[in-house]
Motif scaffolding. Structure first.
Motif, PDB file in Angstrom:
ATOM      1  N   ILE A 144      -1.336 -16.099  -5.869  1.00  0.00           N
ATOM      2  CA  ILE A 144      -2.628 -16.513  -6.648  1.00  0.00           C
ATOM      3  C   ILE A 144      -3.486 -15.256  -6.282  1.00  0.00           C
ATOM      4  CG2 ILE A 144      -4.605 -17.564  -6.271  1.00  0.00           C
ATOM      5  CD1 ILE A 144      -2.687 -20.474  -6.945  1.00  0.00           C
ATOM      6  N   ALA A 145      -3.600 -15.231  -5.457  1.00  0.00           N
ATOM      7  CA  ALA A 145      -4.443 -13.865  -4.262  1.00  0.00           C
ATOM      8  C   ALA A 145      -3.757 -13.054  -4.685  1.00  0.00           C
ATOM      9  CB  ALA A 145      -3.971 -13.798  -2.450  1.00  0.00           C
ATOM     10  N   PHE A 146      -2.983 -12.418  -4.762  1.00  0.00           N
ATOM     11  CA  PHE A 146      -2.058 -10.896  -5.540  1.00  0.00           C
ATOM     12  C   PHE A 146      -3.078 -10.696  -6.910  1.00  0.00           C
ATOM     13  CE2 PHE A 146       1.525  -7.561  -6.498  1.00  0.00           C
ATOM     14  CZ  PHE A 146       0.330  -6.588  -5.289  1.00  0.00           C
ATOM     15  N   LYS A 147      -2.890 -11.753  -8.008  1.00  0.00           N
ATOM     16  CA  LYS A 147      -3.448 -11.743  -8.729  1.00  0.00           C
ATOM     17  C   LYS A 147      -4.267 -10.176  -9.147  1.00  0.00           C
ATOM     18  CE  LYS A 147      -5.118 -13.597 -13.464  1.00  0.00           C
ATOM     19  NZ  LYS A 147      -5.947 -15.036 -13.799  1.00  0.00           N
ATOM     20  N   GLN A 148      -4.911 -10.030  -9.546  1.00  0.00           N
ATOM     21  CA  GLN A 148      -6.214  -8.926  -9.668  1.00  0.00           C
ATOM     22  C   GLN A 148      -5.126  -7.719  -9.217  1.00  0.00           C
ATOM     23  OE1 GLN A 148      -8.612  -9.046 -11.455  1.00  0.00           O
ATOM     24  NE2 GLN A 148      -8.247  -7.036 -11.896  1.00  0.00           N
ATOM     25  N   ASP A 149      -4.639  -7.594  -7.665  1.00  0.00           N
ATOM     26  CA  ASP A 149      -3.710  -6.320  -7.778  1.00  0.00           C
ATOM     27  C   ASP A 149      -2.580  -6.318  -8.954  1.00  0.00           C
ATOM     28  OD1 ASP A 149      -5.170  -6.063  -5.403  1.00  0.00           O
ATOM     29  OD2 ASP A 149      -4.132  -6.374  -4.191  1.00  0.00           O
ATOM     30  N   TRP A 150      -1.956  -7.959  -8.859  1.00  0.00           N
ATOM     31  CA  TRP A 150      -1.043  -7.079 -10.282  1.00  0.00           C
ATOM     32  C   TRP A 150      -1.337  -6.722 -11.363  1.00  0.00           C
ATOM     33  CZ3 TRP A 150       3.857 -10.642  -9.004  1.00  0.00           C
ATOM     34  CH2 TRP A 150       4.864 -10.272 -10.625  1.00  0.00           C
ATOM     35  N   ASN A 151      -2.538  -7.378 -11.823  1.00  0.00           N
ATOM     36  CA  ASN A 151      -2.698  -7.039 -13.321  1.00  0.00           C
ATOM     37  C   ASN A 151      -3.621  -5.477 -13.478  1.00  0.00           C
ATOM     38  OD1 ASN A 151      -2.815  -9.275 -14.314  1.00  0.00           O
ATOM     39  ND2 ASN A 151      -4.499 -10.253 -13.607  1.00  0.00           N
ATOM     40  N   ASP A 152      -4.427  -5.042 -12.343  1.00  0.00           N
ATOM     41  CA  ASP A 152      -4.500  -4.074 -12.184  1.00  0.00           C
ATOM     42  C   ASP A 152      -3.122  -3.084 -12.341  1.00  0.00           C
ATOM     43  OD1 ASP A 152      -7.072  -5.049 -11.799  1.00  0.00           O
ATOM     44  OD2 ASP A 152      -7.214  -4.009 -10.426  1.00  0.00           O
ATOM     45  N   PHE A 153      -2.497  -3.476 -11.793  1.00  0.00           N
ATOM     46  CA  PHE A 153      -0.938  -1.957 -11.163  1.00  0.00           C
ATOM     47  C   PHE A 153      -0.098  -2.232 -13.006  1.00  0.00           C
ATOM     48  CE2 PHE A 153       3.407  -1.539  -9.559  1.00  0.00           C
ATOM     49  CZ  PHE A 153       3.016  -0.271  -9.114  1.00  0.00           C
ATOM     50  N   TYR A 154       0.258  -3.920 -13.350  1.00  0.00           N
ATOM     51  CA  TYR A 154       0.807  -3.631 -14.966  1.00  0.00           C
ATOM     52  C   TYR A 154       0.034  -2.828 -16.184  1.00  0.00           C
ATOM     53  CZ  TYR A 154       2.320  -6.074 -18.958  1.00  0.00           C
ATOM     54  OH  TYR A 154       2.647  -6.681 -20.007  1.00  0.00           O
ATOM     55  N   SER A 155      -1.479  -2.539 -15.917  1.00  0.00           N
ATOM     56  CA  SER A 155      -2.562  -1.801 -16.929  1.00  0.00           C
ATOM     57  C   SER A 155      -1.895  -1.019 -17.031  1.00  0.00           C
ATOM     58  CB  SER A 155      -3.940  -2.417 -16.506  1.00  0.00           C
ATOM     59  OG  SER A 155      -4.007  -1.871 -15.030  1.00  0.00           O
ATOM     60  N   GLN A 156      -1.274  -0.040 -16.292  1.00  0.00           N
ATOM     61  CA  GLN A 156      -1.127   0.993 -15.500  1.00  0.00           C
ATOM     62  C   GLN A 156       0.367   1.690 -15.740  1.00  0.00           C
ATOM     63  OE1 GLN A 156      -1.716   3.275 -11.256  1.00  0.00           O
ATOM     64  NE2 GLN A 156      -2.052   0.785 -10.752  1.00  0.00           N
ATOM     65  N   LEU A 157       1.290   0.280 -16.509  1.00  0.00           N
ATOM     66  CA  LEU A 157       2.349   1.024 -16.818  1.00  0.00           C
ATOM     67  C   LEU A 157       2.282   0.874 -18.542  1.00  0.00           C
ATOM     68  CD1 LEU A 157       3.643  -1.104 -14.187  1.00  0.00           C
ATOM     69  CD2 LEU A 157       3.611   1.018 -14.065  1.00  0.00           C
ATOM     70  N   ASP A 158       3.098   1.975 -18.790  1.00  0.00           N
ATOM     71  CA  ASP A 158       3.024   1.361 -20.603  1.00  0.00           C
ATOM     72  C   ASP A 158       4.621   1.290 -21.301  1.00  0.00           C
ATOM     73  OD1 ASP A 158       0.848   3.555 -20.757  1.00  0.00           O
ATOM     74  OD2 ASP A 158       1.561   4.873 -20.574  1.00  0.00           O
ATOM     75  N   TYR A 159       5.505   1.364 -19.630  1.00  0.00           N
ATOM     76  CA  TYR A 159       7.233   0.362 -20.209  1.00  0.00           C
ATOM     77  C   TYR A 159       6.703  -0.327 -19.896  1.00  0.00           C
ATOM     78  CZ  TYR A 159       7.956   0.789 -15.288  1.00  0.00           C
ATOM     79  OH  TYR A 159       7.873   0.740 -14.629  1.00  0.00           O
ATOM     80  N   VAL A 160       6.498  -1.067 -18.997  1.00  0.00           N
ATOM     81  CA  VAL A 160       6.279  -3.361 -19.636  1.00  0.00           C
ATOM     82  C   VAL A 160       6.593  -4.007 -19.973  1.00  0.00           C
ATOM     83  CG1 VAL A 160       6.192  -2.737 -16.759  1.00  0.00           C
ATOM     84  CG2 VAL A 160       4.277  -2.568 -18.467  1.00  0.00           C
ATOM     85  N   THR A 161       7.165  -5.039 -20.145  1.00  0.00           N
ATOM     86  CA  THR A 161       6.407  -5.781 -21.106  1.00  0.00           C
ATOM     87  C   THR A 161       5.351  -6.722 -21.266  1.00  0.00           C
ATOM     88  OG1 THR A 161       8.179  -7.183 -21.164  1.00  0.00           O
ATOM     89  CG2 THR A 161       8.645  -5.154 -22.296  1.00  0.00           C
TER      90      THR A 161
END
Length: 352
Positions: free
Chosen positions: A12-29
């Motif tokens: 739960i505490a990692f949510k923002q870090d995950w979302n910020d990281f995910y937003s940088q990636l074009d290839y993920v689904t």
């Protein structure tokens, strides 16, 4: 440097870090989104050990990769909810997606961790570097093709088009004639795309169609468990999932559940009262994408005859890599490998 998330509170505490990281990636689904992984683990796999492997650059502690995993009771490391994820994979920064040292650090961690007896990473796309580089690092690893996926480009509306079917230039006139016939049948049917920015989750509609599927014996109650249905609703409320419903009058007949990212519509699940309505809904989805700037209709995992014969999508393979540390585990992997391909070989003959 590696850091492991093992508890729900850490997740739960990692949510923002995950979302910020995910937003940088074009290839993920969306299968790599925080919402999909957190809801999947907390609802379906909370009895398995959470083991999210995060790799950081040593010099500045910047996040380089997230491997969203669990360790099963047998000690097998695998991606969260691999069963319901059409496309599995780690989240890795673009400039290190094929970096030797990043994978070496990940491999060394697996080899040095006694709790990990082996791994299974399934539903890897052809361009997923894990399926290739792990064959170098892990001697005795088994790699096999386990499924296929497909997609088609939907062109945006043009002034010269008579109908949206004109945009499907990859389909021959002969094949398109079938779609023209289906399109004529769509006159009494209308489709609505539900999304959280415009409508609350259409729970009653989805549940009514699921109930019909259970009544007709199309699906089992075990498949549409309350936990799984709650994941669908949570994904909708988080803006990850949208629901395309086809009606006849006021009666909902079929709903395709799309995981949407930018202009790509991933056809994750379908619920229907009769199978024939699904092709209609997909054709209406093509028209929706056409009228809204064009995009990709991703049919996701599984090659179904009605999709291929009607839409002629581009087809690709999905792969699985499997490895055990022990000798007997490697023997079991090998037997599983041969069993799988024996089933593939015999299936067309058994169906006769």
């Amino acid at each position: 440097m590696i850091n492991i998330l093992k508890t729900k509170d850490e997740f739960i505490a990692f949510k923002q870090d995950w979302n910020d990281f995910y937003s940088q990636l074009d290839y993920v689904t969306p299968f790599q989104s925080y919402s999909f992984n957190f809801d999947s683990w907390s609802k379906l796999e909370s009895n398995e050990r959470l083991h999210i492997i995060c790799i950081y650059r040593q010099v500045n502690m910047s996040l380089q990769a997230i491997f969203p995993c669990i360790i099963t009771k047998k000690g097998i490391l695998q991606f969260i909810n691999g069963i319901h994820s059409d496309f599995c994979g780690a989240l890795i920064l673009e400039d290190v997606r094929k970096d030797y040292h990043l994978y070496k650090e990940f491999v060394d961690y697996i080899n040095d961790t006694a709790d990990i007896k082996g791994f299974i990473f399934d539903n890897l796309k052809e361009d997923n570097y894990m399926s290739a580089v792990f064959g170098y690092f892990f001697k005795g690893l088994q790699t096999r093709m386990t499924n296929k996926w497909s997609y088609l480009h939907v062109n945006a509306k043009q002034e010269s088009d008579k109908t949206y079917l004109d945009s499907m230039i990859h389909i021959s006139k002969k094949d398109k004639y079938k779609l023209v016939k289906i399109n004529k049948m769509l006159v009494p049917y209308n489709m609505k795309l539900f999304k959280i920015s415009e409508n609350p989750y259409p729970k009653d509609i989805v549940d009514s169609i699921i109930h019909a599927m259970l009544t007709f014996g199309i699906r089992t109650e075990a498949y549409f468990s309350d936990d799984f249905k709650s994941i669908i609703e949570n994904l909708y409320n988080d803006g990850v999932l949208s629901v395309a419903v086809t009606y006849k009058g006021n009666e909902p007949l079929v709903a395709n559940l799309y995981l949407i990212q930018d202009n790509e519509y991933i056809n994750w699940l379908v619920v229907y009262k009769e199978g024939r309505y699904n092709t209609m809904n997909l054709l209406q989805s093509v028209e929706y994408i056409y009228n809204n700037g064009g995009g990709i209709l991703n049919f996701a995992r599984g090659i179904y005859e009605y999709k291929v014969s009607n839409f002629r999508p581009e087809i690709h393979n999905l792969y699985r890599v499997e490895y055990s540390k022990s000798f007997m585990g490697k023997v079991g992997d090998l037997l599983s490998f041969y069993k799988y391909y024996l089933k593939v070989f015999l299936k067309p003959y058994i169906r006769r």
